[in-house]
Design a protein around this motif. Structure first.
Motif, PDB file in Angstrom:
ATOM      1  N   THR A  49      81.875 133.333  12.388  1.00 60.39           N
ATOM      2  CA  THR A  49      81.843 134.340  11.333  1.00 60.39           C
ATOM      3  C   THR A  49      81.368 133.774  10.000  1.00 60.39           C
ATOM      4  O   THR A  49      80.855 134.532   9.157  1.00 60.39           O
ATOM      5  CB  THR A  49      83.235 134.958  11.153  1.00 60.39           C
ATOM      6  OG1 THR A  49      84.197 133.914  10.912  1.00 60.39           O
ATOM      7  CG2 THR A  49      83.642 135.727  12.407  1.00 60.39           C
ATOM      8  N   GLU A  50      81.514 132.458   9.783  1.00 61.52           N
ATOM      9  CA  GLU A  50      81.047 131.869   8.527  1.00 61.52           C
ATOM     10  C   GLU A  50      79.549 132.038   8.357  1.00 61.52           C
ATOM     11  O   GLU A  50      79.037 132.034   7.232  1.00 61.52           O
ATOM     12  CB  GLU A  50      81.395 130.379   8.461  1.00 61.52           C
ATOM     13  CG  GLU A  50      82.875 130.091   8.386  1.00 61.52           C
ATOM     14  CD  GLU A  50      83.510 129.979   9.768  1.00 61.52           C
ATOM     15  OE1 GLU A  50      82.827 130.349  10.752  1.00 61.52           O
ATOM     16  OE2 GLU A  50      84.670 129.536   9.869  1.00 61.52           O
TER      17      GLU A  50
ATOM     18  N   TRP B 144      83.635 141.696   9.326  1.00 58.03           N
ATOM     19  CA  TRP B 144      83.556 140.554   8.401  1.00 58.03           C
ATOM     20  C   TRP B 144      82.496 140.762   7.333  1.00 58.03           C
ATOM     21  O   TRP B 144      82.286 139.880   6.502  1.00 58.03           O
ATOM     22  CB  TRP B 144      83.246 139.276   9.180  1.00 58.03           C
ATOM     23  CG  TRP B 144      84.409 138.766   9.961  1.00 58.03           C
ATOM     24  CD1 TRP B 144      85.352 137.861   9.555  1.00 58.03           C
ATOM     25  CD2 TRP B 144      84.774 139.123  11.292  1.00 58.03           C
ATOM     26  NE1 TRP B 144      86.275 137.641  10.544  1.00 58.03           N
ATOM     27  CE2 TRP B 144      85.945 138.404  11.632  1.00 58.03           C
ATOM     28  CE3 TRP B 144      84.234 139.980  12.255  1.00 58.03           C
ATOM     29  CZ2 TRP B 144      86.571 138.523  12.868  1.00 58.03           C
ATOM     30  CZ3 TRP B 144      84.852 140.097  13.479  1.00 58.03           C
ATOM     31  CH2 TRP B 144      86.001 139.382  13.776  1.00 58.03           C
TER      32      TRP B 144
ATOM     33  N   PRO C 215      85.180 132.703   6.177  1.00 54.57           N
ATOM     34  CA  PRO C 215      85.165 133.815   7.142  1.00 54.57           C
ATOM     35  C   PRO C 215      85.451 135.165   6.507  1.00 54.57           C
ATOM     36  O   PRO C 215      85.051 136.194   7.044  1.00 54.57           O
ATOM     37  CB  PRO C 215      86.262 133.418   8.136  1.00 54.57           C
ATOM     38  CG  PRO C 215      86.414 131.949   7.997  1.00 54.57           C
ATOM     39  CD  PRO C 215      86.123 131.643   6.569  1.00 54.57           C
ATOM     40  N   SER C 216      86.135 135.175   5.367  1.00 57.32           N
ATOM     41  CA  SER C 216      86.456 136.439   4.707  1.00 57.32           C
ATOM     42  C   SER C 216      85.307 136.987   3.883  1.00 57.32           C
ATOM     43  O   SER C 216      85.400 138.081   3.343  1.00 57.32           O
ATOM     44  CB  SER C 216      87.677 136.254   3.800  1.00 57.32           C
ATOM     45  OG  SER C 216      87.382 135.338   2.759  1.00 57.32           O
ATOM     46  N   GLY C 217      84.221 136.230   3.762  1.00 56.73           N
ATOM     47  CA  GLY C 217      83.111 136.654   2.934  1.00 56.73           C
ATOM     48  C   GLY C 217      83.245 136.261   1.484  1.00 56.73           C
ATOM     49  O   GLY C 217      82.385 136.581   0.668  1.00 56.73           O
TER      50      GLY C 217
ATOM     51  N   SER D  41      79.416 136.312   7.427  1.00 55.53           N
ATOM     52  CA  SER D  41      80.412 137.102   6.705  1.00 55.53           C
ATOM     53  C   SER D  41      79.899 137.472   5.314  1.00 55.53           C
ATOM     54  O   SER D  41      79.389 136.636   4.573  1.00 55.53           O
ATOM     55  CB  SER D  41      81.728 136.321   6.585  1.00 55.53           C
ATOM     56  OG  SER D  41      81.506 135.048   6.012  1.00 55.53           O
TER      57      SER D  41
END
Length: 455
Positions: free
Chosen positions: A33-34, A114, A349-351, A37
């Motif tokens: 996800t990195e 994400w 990962p959270s953006g 995101s």
């Protein structure tokens, strides 16, 4: 047709193939996800990267469906009916296409979890990139069905999966490496592979020309697969190959040589926070601005307190736009003395900005002694000189890094102690001289911090 399609979706292996593709694709996407995101285009190209696994799966799944009649031993029975073969195979092919497109779309939807909360920029091209990926799965599924019908053997499906990995992934990688070794542009034929559309940075997009030509080629390939599946005579088989041949002949000259990237001015547009000293980031990184503004203003305050002529604003480095426009190495882009140009922090990962490690503030401070000088030298004395200059701003000795050798640790510590042992006015003079040299693409001042002229 609609009733038969619903029956095929309920009873054939089409849904099973799609579910397997969904599980594999979503699992691979979520594991990284990195990489996407907070960014729509990165999500789209990450989905295209998943095709390295999904394309061979679609080929194999299509081959499994294609040998259904032979496996059930009903070929002669169906051939004795007056109904044309294409009418019998079309519902199955449509069911596989619908299932694969739905699976690929759901993979994209999973990734939006994400992206949606923090994305500040939506490029329309990301939809086209995703649509081309879905079309490629339809083409793979129909070609697989045609091969499975022609060679209804148990080994056909796994053999096609292996061939799909080689054609979609390994062959393009081999061609790319050869092009790099020979110092020539990557061949346009690479764009025939649907997987070859990943690796974009945040300021780039896939060109409309590439999307259109890939659509033309993949639609022609899908048409060939469908016609081969419905062909009942040798003449029909020969005619069925024509769409792929003509599509490739038309699309290949239209594909750009050397890559598929293009500069996206909307992604690189600045978004600024003027609540204090101005801090700006690219629009594609707008979600990072609340996280970056505090450390950036802290760095500006530390510089103004000790360094005459210090920068008064901080702006994200977008030099990649010159490379994205030309496809060549970035040209020197002198930075104004009143602007601190920094690289965006790692996106978590959270953006949002990943500031879990104590690296971003030192990086901001070190940027005061950086200039875009093209391919000029950047030796160890220059690099360690920036470390010493950054430590002088913080007032704390440089923290040794794990990869430094004992000699480098001793050299940096000695240079810092020698510098802070000078009178304050001399320390400041040396720091101003080092920054002036750096802004003029001269490294004399930074080298002197590590040299013998420091008492």
């Amino acid at each position: 047709m609609g009733r038969v399609l619903r029956i095929e979706l309920r009873r054939s292996a089409a849904v099973g193939v799609a579910l397997l593709a969904l599980v594999i694709g979503a699992g691979l996407l979520v594991s990284y996800t990195e990489g996407f995101s907070g960014r729509w285009m990165q999500l789209a190209v990450s989905g295209r990267g998943m095709l390295l696994a999904l394309w061979p799966l679609a080929l194999a799944g299509g081959a499994w469906l294609g040998r259904r009649d032979a496996r059930s031993r009903v070929g002669e029975l169906f051939a004795s009916t007056g109904r044309p073969r294409w009418q019998r195979v079309l519902p199955t092919a449509a069911a596989l296409a619908v299932a694969l497109v739905a699976a690929y779309t759901l993979i994209f939807v999973v990734g939006t979890v994400w992206v949606v909360p923090t994305a500040g920029y939506f490029p329309a091209a990301s939809v086209a990139v995703t649509a081309v990926g879905a079309l490629s799965l339809v083409a793979a599924g129909w070609v697989g069905m045609a091969v499975g019908r022609a060679v209804p053997r148990l080994v056909t499906a796994p053999a096609l999966a292996v061939a799909g990995v080689a054609v979609a992934g390994l062959l393009p990688d081999w061609m790319t490496v050869n092009a790099v070794v020979a110092d020539r542009p990557a061949p346009a034929a690479l764009l025939l592979s649907p997987v070859y559309a990943s690796g974009l940075d945040d300021f780039q997009t896939v060109t409309a020309r590439v999307n259109l030509t890939q659509t033309l080629w993949l639609a022609a390939l899908a048409a060939t697969g469908l016609l081969l599946l419905g062909a009942a005579r040798r003449r029909g088989v020969a005619l069925a190959v024509l769409p792929a041949v003509l599509g490739g002949a038309v699309a290949l000259p239209l594909m750009p040589t050397g890559g598929y990237r293009a500069y996206d001015p909307g992604a690189a547009e600045l978004v600024c926070d003027d609540a204090g000293p101005q801090v700006c980031v690219a629009r594609v990184h707008a979600a990072l601005l609340p996280d970056v503004a505090g450390p950036a203003r802290q760095a500006l305050a530390m510089m103004s307190a000790k360094l005459p002529g210090a920068p008064t604003r901080a702006v994200e480095d977008r030099r990649v736009e010159s490379w994205a426009r030309s496809g060549a190495d970035p040209a020197p882009d002198p930075r104004p003395a009143d602007t601190l140009v920094f690289e965006a922090p790692v996106i978590g990962p959270s953006g949002r900005a990943d500031l879990s490690g104590d690296y971003f503030l030192p990086h901001l401070l070190e940027a005061a002694w950086r200039q875009d000088c093209g391919d000029g030298p950047d030796d160890s004395d220059t690099r360690f000189g920036r470390v010493v200059a950054t430590a002088w701003l913080t007032g704390e000795p440089p923290a040794p890094q794990d990869w430094w050798t004992p000699e480098e640790r001793a050299g940096v510590a000695g240079a810092y102690q020698a510098l802070v042992g000078l009178p304050p006015a001399e320390q400041q003079r040396r720091m101003v001289a080092a920054r002036d040299d750096a802004l003029a693409c001269r490294d004399d001042g930074l080298r002197s911090l590590m040299g013998e002229d420091v008492p």
